[in-house]
Design a protein around this motif. Structure first.
Motif: not given
Length: 719
Positions: A81-93
């Motif tokens: 619906d173009n309301v939200f942007f979501t990004s998923h990421s994880a740590n490096q060292n």
């Protein structure tokens, strides 16, 4: 658009990960006159990205780091619906600042953001999936350069205004800039937690996290300071943004099919139109596209409104009313304006205000004025709303007067153009890049230039005015405008037709010489209904031939023509809206098989672009197992690309609504390939709403209406 649009031969900047920073890999959100463009991490690093308001970049840097490292990106998406942007990421060292060190991939970072009331809301969530307590060194970098959109697009300025030092108050930073136009522009970034260390361009945190621990940090960025960000503010604003978007998407009839992916295309296209549509004082108006054209354009809005007119006419009403309020009333070479002319583009930034560019309110589009009149005719026919036509009548008369007095600069009866001043557009049709109009040997023509498709728009405009005049019982005016339409038809058939090529040339230059080039322009001529049937079918066959049809849609220029380049902006690329207009033209002349084929091609292209068609893509031929090749700096989302599916669908169904007569006509209906059933629910005709069902029944499509509607539904087979 305009010939300042980023071209493929412009340098493509590399981000700090070494990946190209181009719109096809960026993610955009918009609310009113504010939009944000960021990468998959959610980061802004000040190339083509940023948070923009009124054509000014109010946030040019916005980066999340763990220690001194970027996280590892897992995924990024814009909600359907173009309301939200979501990004998923994880740590490096992670570094060891006196505490345990987390191994890679145990810390999950989610960034969720949306825009509401021209304010950016963001929630950063961190979850520790390791079995040990860790110390999280979180840094957020930020900055604001207040660059004008034309600077972001590559223009150089001799001088800029005053950029003031950032102001810090413990949990927020205020940036400000006083432009040469005397206007102060500002932005404020605020945090829910006071940073351990707050600097002019960074906020640093040191969070201890237990195993399976979770924390949330809220940020808000806006033009002014507000209350401290909180979870409650985030949730309340998010709920309002969702409700508002649902309301915008639900305007007009509902379209659904038996195909899940096709429904996804319909839904995403509708959501893109809702995202780009801004509520003006005059009603809804679709901005052209993000990032380069998030503003009011005349031609783009007219075409977009026309694409959805058959099931949602209120957008056309908003477009017509806005353009009427901004009709030119003076002669200006700098703005390419003359009395009665309809606006091409408007901008609100510093450079436009100072006259460094003419686009504050610019009229350098030769086609917008006849398109305005033609859309008014189509709107009245669709809705029967003659009250709006009466309201617009003085502007429609002035628009036609412009066509007759200023549009024909050399007196040969054709609508033409020459650039008014050096800062304006060299070419002023929809193919407005500097190299889009040329002769068969590749040389550029001298002006004034008469484009073939513009004559089709003018033909439709004069016929619309003749119909209006008859309804107003002004038979003399009706006869005069009908005669003008026939004069243009005769001139086009006599001067643009190339007998040896069985096609229409793209333009006539100032010396009266035809540019004997095969472009997609005559597809728009079919859309207007100008060509006689025999020539129309010859034109249709060529548009569907391999020279034009890449397998993903119609190329803007046929393979083999001078200056053909499938990677160019207008000389061999595929523009979805152009293909849709060509398809509507084919449908008008009964070429339904070609319409179904083009619809299938653009549907499959959309599937390759995550169900969202870009402004354009490259015109390389289609090969089995390969995807269409993207154009790196295309707008995404883009209004008339999003609207293309709806015009294609109308062309397939052969459906028109005559609001004046109060009836629906369906001629030789077809369904897209792979679609067995399609429903059009809540189609308004006068005071009634119709529910129609289209279903494949062997070699024909059956049409049924729910209930017993009063509105006549007339079904016609193939000629």
């Amino acid at each position: 658009m305009d010939d300042l649009a980023p071209a493929l031969d412009a340098p493509i900047e590399l981000g700090e990960t070494g990946e190209p920073r181009v719109p096809s890999r960026l993610y955009a959100l918009k609310d009113r006159d504010t939009f944000i463009v960021a990468d998959g991490f959610g980061d802004i690093i000040g190339l083509g990205d940023g948070l923009f308001h009124n054509d000014t970049r109010i946030l040019s840097r916005f980066r999340l780091l763990l220690g001194s490292h970027l996280p590892s990106l897992l995924s990024a998406a814009i909600a359907q619906d173009n309301v939200f942007f979501t990004s998923h990421s994880a740590n490096q060292n992670l570094p060891a600042p006196g505490g345990p060190v987390a191994p890679p991939g145990v810390l999950h970072i989610e960034r969720k953001r949306f825009l509401w009331e021209e304010r950016l809301y963001e929630r950063i969530t961190l979850v520790n999936y390791s079995r040990d307590e860790v110390i999280i060194p979180l840094t957020i970098e930020f900055g604001a350069d207040f660059r004008d959109m034309f600077e972001v697009r590559g223009m150089r300025r001799k001088a800029r205004g005053r950029l003031d030092p950032p102001e810090l108050d413990g949990r927020s930073v205020r940036f400000s800039y006083c432009g040469l136009d005397g206007v102060e522009r500002a932005s404020v970034i605020a945090f829910s937690d006071p940073p351990g260390r707050l600097r002019e361009h960074s906020a640093e945190y040191m969070y201890p996290m237990r195993p399976e621990g979770r924390l949330e940090l809220y940020l808000e960025i806006g033009l002014h300071a507000g209350p401290a960000p909180t979870r409650e503010r985030f949730r309340a604003a998010a709920a309002r943004a969702e409700v508002d978007m649902r309301g915008r998407v639900r305007h007009g009839a509902r379209l659904r099919s038996s195909g899940r992916l096709f429904n996804d295309w319909l839904a995403k296209s509708r959501a893109d139109l809702a995202l780009l549509t801004t509520q003006m004082e005059t009603g809804p108006y679709p901005y052209a596209g993000i990032p380069w054209f998030s503003t009011a354009f005349g031609r783009d809005a007219i075409i977009t409104a026309w694409q959805i007119l058959w099931f949602e006419p209120s957008l056309a009403k908003g477009v017509l009313t806005y353009l009427a309020a901004h009709q030119a009333d003076e002669i200006s070479a700098f703005r390419d304006s003359a009395p009665g002319k309809i606006m091409h583009e408007t901008r609100k930034g510093e450079m436009a205000a100072l006259g460094e560019v003419p686009f504050g309110r610019y009229y350098g589009g030769v086609d917008t004025t006849p398109l305005y009149v033609a859309l008014a005719g189509a709107y009245a026919e669709r809705t029967g709303d003659l009250a709006l036509i009466d309201h617009l009548w003085p502007t429609l008369e002035r628009a036609v007067q412009w066509m007759e007095q200023f549009g024909d600069t050399d007196g040969d009866g054709l609508i033409d153009y020459s650039r008014g001043a050096a800062g304006g557009l060299a070419n002023q049709g929809w193919k407005d890049s500097h190299d889009s109009i040329f002769h068969a040997d590749g040389r550029f023509p001298e002006g004034p230039i008469a484009l073939v498709e513009v004559q089709g728009y003018a033909f439709a405009a004069y016929r619309a005015m003749a119909r209006f005049a008859r309804l107003r019982e002004d038979l003399a005016a009706a006869a005069r405008w009908e005669a003008r339409a026939e004069q243009i038809r005769e001139a086009v058939e006599r001067r643009f037709w190339m007998p040896d090529k069985g096609f229409y040339g793209i333009a006539i230059d100032g010396a009266g010489e035809l540019c004997q080039v095969r472009g997609s322009n005559p597809g728009h001529l079919l859309f207007s209904g100008l060509p006689e049937p025999g020539r129309a079918m010859q034109t249709a066959r060529q548009l569907l031939s391999p020279g034009f049809n890449s397998g993903w849609g119609v190329r803007t220029l046929a393979h083999g023509e001078a200056r053909f380049n499938p990677m160019s902006y207008h000389n061999g690329s595929v523009w979805p809206h152009d293909t849709a207009i060509c398809a509507m033209g084919l449908s008008r002349y009964g070429e339904r098989d070609g319409v179904v084929r083009l619809t299938s091609e653009l549907f499959e292209a959309a599937a390759s672009f995550d169900m969202r068609l870009p402004e354009l893509f490259c015109g390389f031929p289609r090969f089995a197992g390969e995807r269409p090749v993207g154009y790196p700096v295309a707008c995404l989302p883009q209004a008339w690309a999003a609207g293309s599916v709806f015009m294609l669908l109308q062309a397939c169904l052969g459906l028109t609504v005559d609001g004046l007569a109060g009836e629906v006509a369906i001629v030789d209906p077809r369904l897209p390939i792979g679609i067995d059933r399609l429903w059009v629910e809540g189609l308004r005709v006068g005071d009634e709403k119709l529910d129609l069902r289209f279903e494949n029944m062997g070699d024909r499509v059956a049409v049924t209406a729910k209930g017993r509607p009063k509105t006549p539904i007339r079904l016609f087979g193939a000629d």
